[in-house]
Design a protein around this motif. Structure first.
Motif, PDB file in Angstrom:
ATOM      1  N   TYR A  92      42.884  -1.550 -74.484  1.00  0.00           N
ATOM      2  CA  TYR A  92      44.062  -2.421 -74.459  1.00  0.00           C
ATOM      3  C   TYR A  92      45.359  -1.624 -74.590  1.00  0.00           C
ATOM      4  O   TYR A  92      46.367  -1.968 -73.962  1.00  0.00           O
ATOM      5  N   ILE A  93      45.323  -0.536 -75.401  1.00  0.00           N
ATOM      6  CA  ILE A  93      46.561   0.234 -75.614  1.00  0.00           C
ATOM      7  C   ILE A  93      46.629   1.456 -74.695  1.00  0.00           C
ATOM      8  O   ILE A  93      47.506   2.305 -74.857  1.00  0.00           O
ATOM      9  N   GLY A  94      45.665   1.551 -73.741  1.00  0.00           N
ATOM     10  CA  GLY A  94      45.734   2.605 -72.733  1.00  0.00           C
ATOM     11  C   GLY A  94      45.193   3.946 -73.157  1.00  0.00           C
ATOM     12  O   GLY A  94      45.420   4.951 -72.473  1.00  0.00           O
ATOM     13  N   ARG A  95      44.420   4.007 -74.238  1.00  0.00           N
ATOM     14  CA  ARG A  95      43.821   5.282 -74.667  1.00  0.00           C
ATOM     15  C   ARG A  95      42.398   5.319 -74.104  1.00  0.00           C
ATOM     16  O   ARG A  95      41.410   5.123 -74.819  1.00  0.00           O
ATOM     17  N   TYR A  96      42.326   5.596 -72.779  1.00  0.00           N
ATOM     18  CA  TYR A  96      41.074   5.400 -72.041  1.00  0.00           C
ATOM     19  C   TYR A  96      39.994   6.417 -72.406  1.00  0.00           C
ATOM     20  O   TYR A  96      38.804   6.091 -72.404  1.00  0.00           O
ATOM     21  N   GLY A  97      40.391   7.648 -72.712  1.00  0.00           N
ATOM     22  CA  GLY A  97      39.397   8.649 -73.077  1.00  0.00           C
ATOM     23  C   GLY A  97      38.653   8.256 -74.340  1.00  0.00           C
ATOM     24  O   GLY A  97      37.417   8.347 -74.418  1.00  0.00           O
ATOM     25  N   GLU A  98      39.405   7.789 -75.353  1.00  0.00           N
ATOM     26  CA  GLU A  98      38.773   7.351 -76.604  1.00  0.00           C
ATOM     27  C   GLU A  98      37.968   6.074 -76.386  1.00  0.00           C
ATOM     28  O   GLU A  98      36.920   5.877 -77.010  1.00  0.00           O
ATOM     29  N   ALA A  99      38.450   5.202 -75.502  1.00  0.00           N
ATOM     30  CA  ALA A  99      37.692   3.991 -75.177  1.00  0.00           C
ATOM     31  C   ALA A  99      36.359   4.343 -74.535  1.00  0.00           C
ATOM     32  O   ALA A  99      35.320   3.732 -74.824  1.00  0.00           O
ATOM     33  N   LEU A 100      36.379   5.366 -73.666  1.00  0.00           N
ATOM     34  CA  LEU A 100      35.154   5.821 -73.004  1.00  0.00           C
ATOM     35  C   LEU A 100      34.147   6.327 -74.027  1.00  0.00           C
ATOM     36  O   LEU A 100      32.957   5.994 -73.981  1.00  0.00           O
ATOM     37  N   ASP A 101      34.622   7.128 -74.988  1.00  0.00           N
ATOM     38  CA  ASP A 101      33.733   7.662 -76.034  1.00  0.00           C
ATOM     39  C   ASP A 101      33.142   6.536 -76.879  1.00  0.00           C
ATOM     40  O   ASP A 101      31.943   6.562 -77.216  1.00  0.00           O
ATOM     41  N   ALA A 102      33.977   5.542 -77.227  1.00  0.00           N
ATOM     42  CA  ALA A 102      33.484   4.432 -78.049  1.00  0.00           C
ATOM     43  C   ALA A 102      32.432   3.619 -77.305  1.00  0.00           C
ATOM     44  O   ALA A 102      31.425   3.188 -77.891  1.00  0.00           O
ATOM     45  N   CYS A 103      32.636   3.408 -75.990  1.00  0.00           N
ATOM     46  CA  CYS A 103      31.627   2.698 -75.180  1.00  0.00           C
ATOM     47  C   CYS A 103      30.301   3.450 -75.183  1.00  0.00           C
ATOM     48  O   CYS A 103      29.223   2.846 -75.295  1.00  0.00           O
ATOM     49  N   LYS A 104      30.374   4.768 -75.056  1.00  0.00           N
ATOM     50  CA  LYS A 104      29.152   5.578 -75.028  1.00  0.00           C
ATOM     51  C   LYS A 104      28.422   5.511 -76.370  1.00  0.00           C
ATOM     52  O   LYS A 104      27.190   5.471 -76.419  1.00  0.00           O
TER      53      LYS A 104
END
Length: 697
Positions: free
Chosen positions: A628-640
């Motif tokens: 939501y806040i555009g921190r896509y790299g960290e979002a990717l890690d959290a999804c994994k």
């Protein structure tokens, strides 16, 4: 900082620490100051809620001398005040103690108390440990009542770190479930002290703890308890021996066994054993050689006095059926050999009519049983009379009951409440042999099989009950719960929906129906229906203390696009259970998505993971917040992380596709959206989200 529980539970080592700092032998007692400045024993103070003292008293730190006693004050963070009172020192010597020495001694005592507290605290759960429980039990006074429980919890996590995390989560949950002093013995075993004077309150608490912990996914919750008693110079092993014995018996009784060791040791509270041994032996002499006989046991009120002339009258009354009357202490036993049932019944009524005339119609209750009956021995028949008497007690004074399947249902319920599930199973099965197909017995048998983890047998019982009464509330709810445990979610939902449709407005309906039904609706993405159920639950008495209600309501409101109400629900849940990781995670996501503070929201998500980082939903919500806040790299890690814990987590797969889409990787995004559509957990709400994303391609 020191707490009231530290002074209450560690009274003995704290008093010893004070004595060690004094130049002369003295008597040391610890007290709590009441709001008016009077002293209360720590036990009396523990019985009520937290009662802070006025600020003027709480600010006192300088020791003082009052009425020949030296008093060391210890203000507590809760606003309460504990004091150590030193008695038995010569007053002239007390007056020679300097103010500076007293102040220094108090500071030294604080350091000693802190060291003692540290040695008596479990580092993982932050509860008092086994050593603290021994200090507490060794310091029990004569006037101190209550019960001490040992609770064995078993949970399965794949790693050692996961088990430690679950241990801490369980400790936090116990505090949320009720007041009391808790201890951690390690390996999932907890201690609990409660000052209840009555055994029935202790049983009720043990049953409630089992129920609540089971709802949190525990595969075993076994509880042993006993009334606390003062001990004389016992070693560490002897101090806890009774409670470990109680827990050992509870473990033998099944995965959700329970045991009061005092009841086993004393035997007298067992309602189906004769206490009058003389009457029992006299009876045996009469029926020993009989091939068939009937016993009628009449228990009279204490005010009724049995005379020899009355016994002669009773013998004349039963003579027509060949019977004999024997008097005991407050009891009369009528013994009939092989005679027609009608003549025996008439003879019993003759005796009972005479009792009514002499002592009044409500002066007795009577139980009648016969032999042969099922697999009972001759010696068991008196016990069956007592079971019939317990049945008669439910009907009121002056009642007489002939032993039947209802008597066995009642005796089975007694054993069930005591946590002796094997004995309960035996009674229910005997009852069904006397009355095949009885719905109450069948349902009770099923519930007991669930407690013994015999789930498939329980399913058969509940199905049998529903064949006779298709809308039976407890059978529907119990069958739904078992099917849910077995992983048959759709069939479980059908049971709960049927129970809700028929019984939702009745007083019998409660959390045992509303919570699993709302959870299943949420699992299937049917959030509007879940909210309807939860709002119905909110209208029930006591629902305002159910943190699970508000936690689940917050999640459903979030997914239904009602963020303000969702935040309010999560905040209510956290007021009831501040360490609830699920509510923290949901609230953190809401703060981020509603612009209430990105850093605060992320910190709440992080705190949820620190409490339970093995919950895949926590990682999913963190990924959603980062996206939501555009921190896509960290979002990717959290999804994994989420998919590592639960590879079929449909919402996380969708979120992963949304992250790739935001990063411009359209091919990978489509791949994950397609993968999500093939998953079992793919719901209508997720489908709407995917369609919205695909429209942007």
């Amino acid at each position: 900082m020191l707490t009231f529980d530290d002074f209450f539970l560690l009274h003995k080592p704290f008093a010893d620490a004070v004595a060690a700092q004094l130049p002369l032998p003295a008597t040391i007692d610890l007290y709590a100051l009441a709001a008016d400045g009077t002293m209360q024993t720590l036990y009396e103070h523990s019985l009520g809620p937290c009662r802070p003292v006025p600020e003027k008293i709480h600010a006192l730190t300088q020791p003082w001398i009052s009425e020949g006693q030296l008093v060391f004050p210890f203000p507590l963070e809760s606003g309460e005040m504990a004091v150590a009172v030193v008695c038995g020192i010569d007053p002239p010597f007390l007056r020679k103690m300097s103010v500076s020495w007293l102040r220094e001694t108090r500071e030294i005592l604080l350091d000693h108390f802190a060291a003692i507290r540290l040695s008596c605290t479990d580092p993982e759960t932050e509860l008092h440990n086994r050593r603290a429980s021994i200090f507490f039990l060794q310091g029990v006074q004569e006037d101190q009542g209550g019960f001490f429980f040992l609770i064995n919890t078993v949970f399965c996590r794949r790693t050692a770190a996961g088990n430690l995390q679950k241990l801490k989560e369980t400790a936090d949950l116990l505090h949320a479930l009720g007041r009391g002093q808790y201890f951690s013995f390690g390996y999932g075993v907890f201690g609990l002290y409660l000052p209840f004077p009555a055994r029935k309150n202790a049983l009720k608490t043990a049953r409630n703890l089992q129920h609540q912990l089971r709802r949190e996914g525990m595969s075993k919750v076994q509880i042993g308890f006993a009334r606390i008693v003062p001990v004389q110079q016992s070693n560490d092993q002897e101090c806890l021996a009774r409670y470990w014995r109680a827990l050992a018996v509870a473990e033998e009784r099944g995965p959700f066994g329970m045991c009061d060791i005092d009841a086993i040791d004393a035997r007298h509270p067992h309602p189906f054993q004769m206490n009058d041994c003389t009457l029992q032996e006299q009876g045996k002499q009469q029926w020993r050689r009989l091939r068939q006989f009937t016993l009628a046991l009449i228990t009279l009120q204490p005010s009724c006095e049995l005379t020899e002339s009355w016994i002669e009258t009773a013998n004349k009354g039963v003579a027509g059926a060949g019977g004999t009357a024997i008097a005991g202490t407050g009891q009369v036993l009528l013994i009939f050999p092989d005679h027609p049932r009608e003549s025996i019944t008439k003879s019993i009524e003759v005796v009972l009519d005479d009792i009514r005339k002499r002592f009044g119609g409500e002066s007795f209750h009577a139980g009648v049983a016969f032999w042969p009956c099922l697999d009972f021995t001759k010696s068991d028949v008196l016990g069956n009379c007592l079971k019939a008497q317990r049945h008669a007690a439910f009907l009121g004074p002056g009642s007489v009951v002939y032993f039947d399947h209802l008597s066995l249902n009642i005796s089975g319920d007694y054993f069930f409440d005591e946590g002796d599930y094997r004995a309960a199973l035996r009674e229910y099965r005997r009852g069904l042999r006397l009355q095949p197909g009885d719905v109450n017995l069948t349902n009770s048998l099923g519930v007991t099989l669930v407690e013994c983890n015999q789930l498939r047998g329980a399913v058969s019982c509940f199905q049998d009950a529903l064949e006779q009464e298709p809308d039976n509330y407890m059978a529907l709810v119990n069958l739904g719960r078992v099917r849910q445990t077995l992983g048959h979610s759709n069939r479980a939902l059908a049971c709960f929906e049927r129970a809700f449709a028929v019984h939702a407005e009745e007083r019998t309906a409660g959390q045992e129906l509303f919570l699993p039904l709302a959870r299943l609706y949420t699992e299937f993405g049917r959030h509007a229906e879940a909210i309807t159920v939860l709002e119905h639950w909110m209208r029930c008495a006591g629902s305002d203390q159910e943190f699970r209600l508000f936690r689940l309501l917050g999640l459903c409101l979030l997914e239904s696009g009602r963020p303000e109400e969702a935040m309010q629900a999560c905040q209510k849940a956290l007021r009831l259970f501040p360490q609830d990781s699920v509510s923290l995670s949901i609230l953190g996501l809401l703060y981020v998505e509603q612009g209430q503070g990105t850093e605060v929201g992320l910190s709440l998500c992080a705190k949820a993971l620190s409490l339970d980082n093995f919950n895949p939903d926590h990682w999913y919500r963190l990924a959603r917040a980062y996206w939501y806040i555009g921190r896509y790299g960290e979002a990717l890690d959290a999804c994994k992380h989420c998919l590592h814990l639960h590879r079929h987590h449909a919402a996380a797969v969708v979120q992963l596709g949304m992250v790739h889409q935001a990063m411009g990787r359209m091919k990978q995004a489509k791949k994950y959206f397609a993968q999500a559509m093939s998953l079992k957990e793919y719901t209508a709400s997720l489908a709407d989200r995917v369609r919205g994303q695909l429209d942007q391609f």
